[in-house]
Design a protein around this motif. Structure first.
Motif, mmCIF file in Angstrom:
data_model
loop_
_atom_site.group_PDB
_atom_site.id
_atom_site.type_symbol
_atom_site.label_atom_id
_atom_site.label_comp_id
_atom_site.label_asym_id
_atom_site.label_seq_id
_atom_site.Cartn_x
_atom_site.Cartn_y
_atom_site.Cartn_z
ATOM 1 N N TRP A 141 22.191 25.565 -33.216
ATOM 2 C CA TRP A 141 20.781 25.444 -33.560
ATOM 3 C C TRP A 141 20.345 26.705 -34.318
ATOM 4 C CZ3 TRP A 141 22.842 24.296 -28.824
ATOM 5 C CH2 TRP A 141 22.692 22.977 -28.341
ATOM 6 N N LYS A 142 19.232 26.584 -35.059
ATOM 7 C CA LYS A 142 18.727 27.701 -35.846
ATOM 8 C C LYS A 142 17.217 27.822 -35.650
ATOM 9 C CE LYS A 142 18.431 29.313 -40.689
ATOM 10 N NZ LYS A 142 18.768 28.951 -42.099
ATOM 11 N N ILE A 143 16.749 29.061 -35.461
ATOM 12 C CA ILE A 143 15.319 29.350 -35.353
ATOM 13 C C ILE A 143 14.992 30.502 -36.305
ATOM 14 C CG2 ILE A 143 13.394 29.890 -33.823
ATOM 15 C CD1 ILE A 143 15.133 29.161 -31.463
ATOM 16 N N GLU A 144 13.912 30.376 -37.046
ATOM 17 C CA GLU A 144 13.452 31.440 -37.933
ATOM 18 C C GLU A 144 12.017 31.809 -37.561
ATOM 19 O OE1 GLU A 144 15.708 30.885 -42.138
ATOM 20 O OE2 GLU A 144 14.288 29.266 -41.633
ATOM 21 N N ASN A 145 11.713 33.101 -37.552
ATOM 22 C CA ASN A 145 10.364 33.556 -37.230
ATOM 23 C C ASN A 145 10.179 34.992 -37.706
ATOM 24 O OD1 ASN A 145 7.791 32.943 -35.742
ATOM 25 N ND2 ASN A 145 8.389 34.771 -34.598
ATOM 26 N N LYS A 146 9.109 35.231 -38.458
ATOM 27 C CA LYS A 146 8.752 36.580 -38.928
ATOM 28 C C LYS A 146 9.894 37.251 -39.686
ATOM 29 C CE LYS A 146 6.389 39.311 -36.309
ATOM 30 N NZ LYS A 146 5.893 40.118 -35.181
ATOM 31 N N LEU A 180 13.217 37.155 -32.021
ATOM 32 C CA LEU A 180 12.485 36.387 -33.027
ATOM 33 C C LEU A 180 11.148 37.024 -33.392
ATOM 34 C CD1 LEU A 180 13.234 32.838 -31.599
ATOM 35 C CD2 LEU A 180 13.936 33.676 -33.858
ATOM 36 N N ASN A 181 10.554 37.739 -32.455
ATOM 37 C CA ASN A 181 9.247 38.361 -32.705
ATOM 38 C C ASN A 181 9.347 39.792 -33.206
ATOM 39 O OD1 ASN A 181 7.659 36.135 -32.021
ATOM 40 N ND2 ASN A 181 7.690 36.636 -29.840
ATOM 41 N N SER A 182 10.576 40.270 -33.399
ATOM 42 C CA SER A 182 10.782 41.635 -33.879
ATOM 43 C C SER A 182 10.294 41.796 -35.322
ATOM 44 C CB SER A 182 12.273 41.981 -33.798
ATOM 45 O OG SER A 182 12.550 43.181 -34.472
ATOM 46 N N ASP A 183 9.971 43.020 -35.692
ATOM 47 C CA ASP A 183 9.590 43.331 -37.078
ATOM 48 C C ASP A 183 10.789 43.753 -37.921
ATOM 49 O OD1 ASP A 183 6.875 42.847 -36.578
ATOM 50 O OD2 ASP A 183 6.606 44.871 -35.774
ATOM 51 N N LYS A 184 12.008 43.647 -37.374
ATOM 52 C CA LYS A 184 13.188 44.197 -38.049
ATOM 53 C C LYS A 184 13.813 43.245 -39.062
ATOM 54 C CE LYS A 184 14.390 47.197 -34.161
ATOM 55 N NZ LYS A 184 15.431 47.553 -33.164
ATOM 56 N N LYS A 185 13.420 41.967 -39.027
ATOM 57 C CA LYS A 185 13.977 40.981 -39.972
ATOM 58 C C LYS A 185 15.511 40.955 -39.916
ATOM 59 C CE LYS A 185 10.094 40.905 -43.214
ATOM 60 N NZ LYS A 185 9.131 41.399 -42.185
ATOM 61 N N GLU A 186 16.022 40.649 -38.738
ATOM 62 C CA GLU A 186 17.466 40.645 -38.509
ATOM 63 C C GLU A 186 17.944 39.242 -38.145
ATOM 64 O OE1 GLU A 186 18.280 45.154 -36.909
ATOM 65 O OE2 GLU A 186 17.442 43.700 -35.492
ATOM 66 N N THR A 187 19.282 39.072 -38.200
ATOM 67 C CA THR A 187 19.898 37.782 -37.894
ATOM 68 C C THR A 187 20.837 37.938 -36.703
ATOM 69 O OG1 THR A 187 19.763 37.047 -40.189
ATOM 70 C CG2 THR A 187 21.339 35.909 -38.786
ATOM 71 N N LYS A 209 8.750 24.864 -26.474
ATOM 72 C CA LYS A 209 7.477 24.892 -25.750
ATOM 73 C C LYS A 209 6.694 26.183 -26.025
ATOM 74 C CE LYS A 209 8.639 21.771 -21.934
ATOM 75 N NZ LYS A 209 8.849 21.651 -20.460
ATOM 76 N N GLN A 210 7.407 27.239 -26.444
ATOM 77 C CA GLN A 210 6.736 28.495 -26.782
ATOM 78 C C GLN A 210 6.343 28.569 -28.256
ATOM 79 O OE1 GLN A 210 8.387 32.107 -25.038
ATOM 80 N NE2 GLN A 210 9.514 30.902 -23.533
ATOM 81 N N GLY A 211 6.498 27.444 -28.965
ATOM 82 C CA GLY A 211 5.996 27.356 -30.320
ATOM 83 C C GLY A 211 7.014 27.591 -31.425
ATOM 84 N N PHE A 212 8.277 27.770 -31.080
ATOM 85 C CA PHE A 212 9.299 28.005 -32.105
ATOM 86 C C PHE A 212 9.851 26.663 -32.597
ATOM 87 C CE2 PHE A 212 9.454 31.873 -29.492
ATOM 88 C CZ PHE A 212 9.219 32.820 -30.476
ATOM 89 N N LYS A 213 10.161 26.597 -33.864
ATOM 90 C CA LYS A 213 10.779 25.413 -34.458
ATOM 91 C C LYS A 213 12.293 25.566 -34.385
ATOM 92 C CE LYS A 213 11.089 22.636 -38.676
ATOM 93 N NZ LYS A 213 10.677 22.518 -40.117
ATOM 94 N N VAL A 214 12.923 24.713 -33.609
ATOM 95 C CA VAL A 214 14.369 24.774 -33.409
ATOM 96 C C VAL A 214 15.009 23.664 -34.214
ATOM 97 C CG1 VAL A 214 16.238 24.767 -31.723
ATOM 98 C CG2 VAL A 214 13.978 25.654 -31.077
ATOM 99 N N GLU A 215 15.917 24.046 -35.109
ATOM 100 C CA GLU A 215 16.565 23.063 -35.982
ATOM 101 C C GLU A 215 18.028 22.908 -35.583
ATOM 102 O OE1 GLU A 215 16.054 24.597 -39.898
ATOM 103 O OE2 GLU A 215 13.950 24.005 -40.024
ATOM 104 N N LYS A 216 18.464 21.659 -35.376
ATOM 105 C CA LYS A 216 19.879 21.392 -35.094
ATOM 106 C C LYS A 216 20.671 21.534 -36.398
ATOM 107 C CE LYS A 216 23.150 19.798 -32.272
ATOM 108 N NZ LYS A 216 23.208 18.373 -31.897
ATOM 109 N N GLN A 217 21.769 22.247 -36.327
ATOM 110 C CA GLN A 217 22.588 22.493 -37.524
ATOM 111 C C GLN A 217 23.811 21.585 -37.530
ATOM 112 O OE1 GLN A 217 21.554 25.180 -39.954
ATOM 113 N NE2 GLN A 217 19.823 24.408 -38.730
#
Length: 419
Positions: free
Chosen positions: A153-158, A382-389, A411-419
């Motif tokens: 799965w993949k999640i992207e945030n900030k 995901l909420n870090s300001d470091k923009k890391e993977t 449930k915490q508002g993140f979009k989880v995408e199945k890869q």
């Protein structure tokens, strides 16, 4: 394959931890598609954590066409459109047209040219796994099996990205190769997150920890904490497997159950050294990718140590008397679980997780509480300001179902995408 309790699968990482610490100092062996690789007189060696092997027999065995430039000490090889180039004494190499910096350079030892095994094998399409307890490197060709789909799965945030990989801690050779999307997720990651970072093991400290949490300190023994009937089954199990009948007397029932798991896994030709977590930790070490442990040995062991005597006895009985558990907890074999992973069958993965609900306290300790803690750490990335993977590789059961990480993070508002 013999049916075994689905519960067993959630214990393998803990089971493998102790054996991994006590690796013997015997010579290194190499296995190619399940067969022992013979190097004749010149044997493989390990230098700074990198396995080096005699060049010519390796390249010939892998079917690599070789060109040798004696004037520069450069070897070039190609196979089915893949290519590599190495130079004796240099850490600069080429893998399929891309420059690579090796951990250890190729070298001459007693007139034999040695090259890094993992670099060569992976460049021409082989999967590489390290078994620390056997000191064995296993190479598996892509043609041996179709790519395993797995769970990704993949999640992207900030500006941050988290790939979540559901793994199996103990597998057989057919699980490899992994599909390109999984390998690419690892390559893109700045960090590898796993349940426990095995690279930070301090053997003496771990041995002391295991002794402290797994042995009785009040003068009692195993037979004082389980029924006489169950104890008799324990001694019969030990006798059947060629061990002294009192081998488990000083250890708690939950740890005795883990030792049984190790014995049964060995009988079924399952290999913790080839587990997907260990596979990626090996790659992270070789590429100097930082590894993050979301849990610790102590936190995992304490989950079991906090179980009541009654629940610990139930854990023993999953091996000694599978009929003592609900049928849902014993209906899946290791073959079934491997098939679920290879095909990416999320519906049956949820079925496996539901099988762990045979006891409320067990499910809370093994799944719910641990998932809540790990979800908080992933949320922090995901909420870090470091923009890391990150690639977060955890047992597949932690991601599935209503109590799984996918649902928790959604449930915490993140979009989880199945890869």
């Amino acid at each position: 394959m013999k049916k075994i309790s689905a519960i067993l699968l959630s214990l393998f990482l803990l089971t493998s931890a102790f054996s991994s610490v006590h690796a013997s100092e015997q010579s290194v062996s190499v296995e190619l598609n399940g067969e022992q690789f013979q190097f004749s007189n010149a044997l493989p060696i390990i230098e700074n954590g990198v396995t080096l092997v005699p060049m010519r027999p390796l390249l010939e065995k892998l079917g690599i066409q070789v060109e040798w430039d004696e004037s520069t000490g450069t070897v070039s090889g190609s196979k089915e459109g893949l290519s590599l180039s190495l130079k004796i004494g240099s850490k600069r190499a080429d893998a399929n047209g891309q420059a690579v910096t090796l951990e250890v350079e190729p070298k001459l030892i007693q007139n034999v040219t040695y090259v890094p095994l993992r670099f060569v094998a992976e460049t021409v399409g082989y999967q590489v796994a390290w078994n620390s307890s056997l000191r064995q490197v296993s190479l598996t060709s892509g043609k041996q099996s179709e790519d395993s789909k797995g769970f990704l799965w993949k999640i992207e945030n900030k500006g941050n990205t988290v790939y979540m990989l559901g793994t199996i801690h103990t597998v057989d050779k057919t699980i490899y190769p992994l599909r390109p999307e999984i390998e690419n997720a690892f390559n893109a990651a700045d960090y590898l997150g796993v349940e426990i970072d095995f690279t930070k093991i301090v053997p003496d400290e771990l041995t002391k920890l295991i002794t402290d949490v797994s042995e009785y300190k009040d003068g009692t023994t195993l037979k004082d904490h389980i029924s006489a009937e169950t104890y008799n089954k324990v001694t019969a199990f030990l006798k059947e497997n060629g061990l002294p009948e009192n081998s488990f007397d000083n250890i708690k029932a939950w740890y005795a159950q883990q030792q049984m798991g190790t014995i049964l896994a060995a009988k079924q030709d399952l290999n913790e050294g080839m587990g997907i977590d260990m596979y990626f930790m090996g790659k992270a070490i070789n590429t100097k990718k930082p590894i993050i442990g979301l849990e610790t040995f102590e936190s995992q062991y304490q989950v079991f140590n906090n179980f009541s005597d009654s629940l610990q006895e139930k854990l023993l009985l999953q091996f000694l008397d599978p009929n003592s558990l609900p049928s849902s907890a014993t209906e899946m074999s290791m073959d079934d679980i491997l098939k679920v992973w290879k095909t990416g069958d999320e519906k049956n993965l949820v079925k496996f997780v539901d099988a762990l609900r045979w006891d409320d306290d067990y499910f809370k300790g093994m799944q719910t509480d641990r998932n809540l803690a790990m979800a908080e750490k992933i949320k922090g990335y995901l909420n870090s300001d470091k923009k890391e993977t990150y690639m977060i590789a955890l047992g597949a059961s932690h991601f599935a179902g209503d109590s799984g990480l996918v649902t928790m993070l959604e449930k915490q508002g993140f979009k989880v995408e199945k890869q």
